[in-house]
Design an enzyme around this catalytic site. Structure first.
Site, PDB file in Angstrom:
ATOM      1  N   ASP A 104     -12.889 -22.372  -8.740  1.00 32.06           N
ATOM      2  CA  ASP A 104     -12.425 -23.695  -8.539  1.00 32.06           C
ATOM      3  C   ASP A 104     -11.929 -23.736  -6.971  1.00 32.06           C
ATOM      4  O   ASP A 104     -11.105 -22.989  -6.358  1.00 32.06           O
ATOM      5  CB  ASP A 104     -11.452 -23.997  -9.463  1.00 32.06           C
ATOM      6  CG  ASP A 104     -11.730 -24.093 -10.899  1.00 32.06           C
ATOM      7  OD1 ASP A 104     -12.909 -23.714 -11.131  1.00 32.06           O
ATOM      8  OD2 ASP A 104     -11.014 -24.393 -11.545  1.00 32.06           O
ATOM      9  N   HIS A 161     -15.755 -15.689  -9.259  1.00 31.97           N
ATOM     10  CA  HIS A 161     -17.024 -15.274  -9.951  1.00 31.97           C
ATOM     11  C   HIS A 161     -18.229 -15.011  -9.105  1.00 31.97           C
ATOM     12  O   HIS A 161     -18.284 -15.685  -8.139  1.00 31.97           O
ATOM     13  CB  HIS A 161     -17.213 -16.254 -11.153  1.00 31.97           C
ATOM     14  CG  HIS A 161     -15.938 -16.318 -12.097  1.00 31.97           C
ATOM     15  ND1 HIS A 161     -16.212 -15.818 -13.390  1.00 31.97           N
ATOM     16  CD2 HIS A 161     -14.768 -16.925 -12.076  1.00 31.97           C
ATOM     17  CE1 HIS A 161     -15.111 -16.051 -14.181  1.00 31.97           C
ATOM     18  NE2 HIS A 161     -14.234 -16.539 -13.225  1.00 31.97           N
ATOM     19  N   SER A 263      -5.315 -19.678  -2.464  1.00 31.56           N
ATOM     20  CA  SER A 263      -5.940 -18.955  -1.208  1.00 31.56           C
ATOM     21  C   SER A 263      -7.249 -19.503  -0.697  1.00 31.56           C
ATOM     22  O   SER A 263      -7.510 -20.893  -1.149  1.00 31.56           O
ATOM     23  CB  SER A 263      -5.947 -17.314  -1.359  1.00 31.56           C
ATOM     24  OG  SER A 263      -5.962 -16.896   0.013  1.00 31.56           O
TER      25      SER A 263
END
Length: 299
Positions: A104, A161, A263
């Site tokens: 995301d 991922h 981050s």
């Protein structure tokens, strides 16, 4: 006396500038390492009232959505930060011609890698080799390719991922600072991503083994960067910059690791990759959504 529109505009810009100064002061002029170590300790406290107060404060200042989390209760703030998702919460684009977003994020600077440089923000560039810890050969491998900067805010889902079926060739940890990576800091700190703690993950994606590199960049309050495909005994910070060979294979969408606060991930692809045409700077992405299109020819 009437205020002319130009005066109102200058006044508004001055207020914005003052707010940016305050934000920069609060997030970057404090002892960053000390604050980061403190957050690493404090966020793991499992005392109920500490947990409830800290999670409530986090939600007050950040846009946090826990409705898609696998768990409904968390023993600590840290557990909420690194939460896993319930099954099916992030559908992954199955088309093998598509490289998906690993996390995301909000899409930041992106485009073509030219003359060995990337843009941090409009008008401010940095050397790719510096981001990669001085690896000139890897920088040349991506010359003429495509890059995308993905910023994870503090309230977002923090795990990342596999953007495609892939093999991890190597991992290298690079020690550094913990500057905030928000847009205000990006405008003021030259080569910020090259200064912060980060890791370089060299991948081979798809059947043709296209070389793609992910660079997760830590920031203030990021108490750790974890790579779930490495053995539990491996502490990245203890490797002292050594390159760790790896042969791990992951399916598209499989978990790779997580940040312990917001981050950035810089995605680097070789020539032939193209950014997904619908994307624009500032667009919000979810893990598994299209990010780039793979080239049609061989790697």
């Amino acid at each position: 006396m009437m205020t002319v529109p130009g005066s109102r505009l200058r006044s508004a810009l001055a207020r914005v500038g003052a707010q940016e100064d305050l934000n920069f002061l609060l997030t970057n002029r404090i002892p960053r390492r000390l604050a980061t170590r403190f957050m690493g300790w404090f966020s793991r406290i499992e005392q109920p009232w500490v947990r409830d107060l800290s999670i409530a404060t986090w939600r007050l200042f950040c846009d946090v959505d826990l409705s898609d989390a696998r768990d409904t209760r968390f023993p600590s703030l840290h557990a909420a930060f690194v939460r896993a998702l319930r099954p099916g919460a992030r559908p992954v684009e199955a088309d093998p011609a598509i490289l998906t977003s690993p996390s995301d994020a909000i899409l930041g600077a992106h485009g073509r890698i030219e003359a060995g440089r990337l843009y941090q923000i409009k008008g401010l560039s940095y050397r790719l080799a510096d981001l990669l810890g001085g690896d000139e050969a890897l920088s040349r491998l991506h010359e003429g390719g495509t890059y995308a900067t993905l910023r994870l805010t503090a309230g977002m889902y923090h795990r990342f991922h596999a953007p495609h079926d892939l093999r991890v060739d190597s991992v290298r940890h690079i020690w550094g600072d913990t500057w905030n990576v928000n847009p205000i800091a990006l405008k003021r700190v030259e080569a910020l991503f090259c200064r912060n703690e980060r890791a370089v993950l060299r991948l081979r994606v798809g059947e043709r083994g296209h070389p793609v590199t992910l660079v997760p960049v830590a920031a203030i309050l990021v108490a750790g960067l974890r790579l779930g495909f490495l053995p539990e005994a491996v502490d990245l910070r203890s490797t002292r910059g050594r390159t760790l060979p790896c042969t791990t294979r992951l399916r598209k969408g499989a978990e790779m690791g997580w940040f312990e606060h917001g981050s950035t991930i810089v995605v680097l692809a070789p020539p032939g990759f193209t950014l997904w045409p619908a994307l624009r700077e500032g667009a919000r992405l979810r893990m598994g959504e299209p990010l780039m299109r793979l080239p049609d020819g061989p790697a």
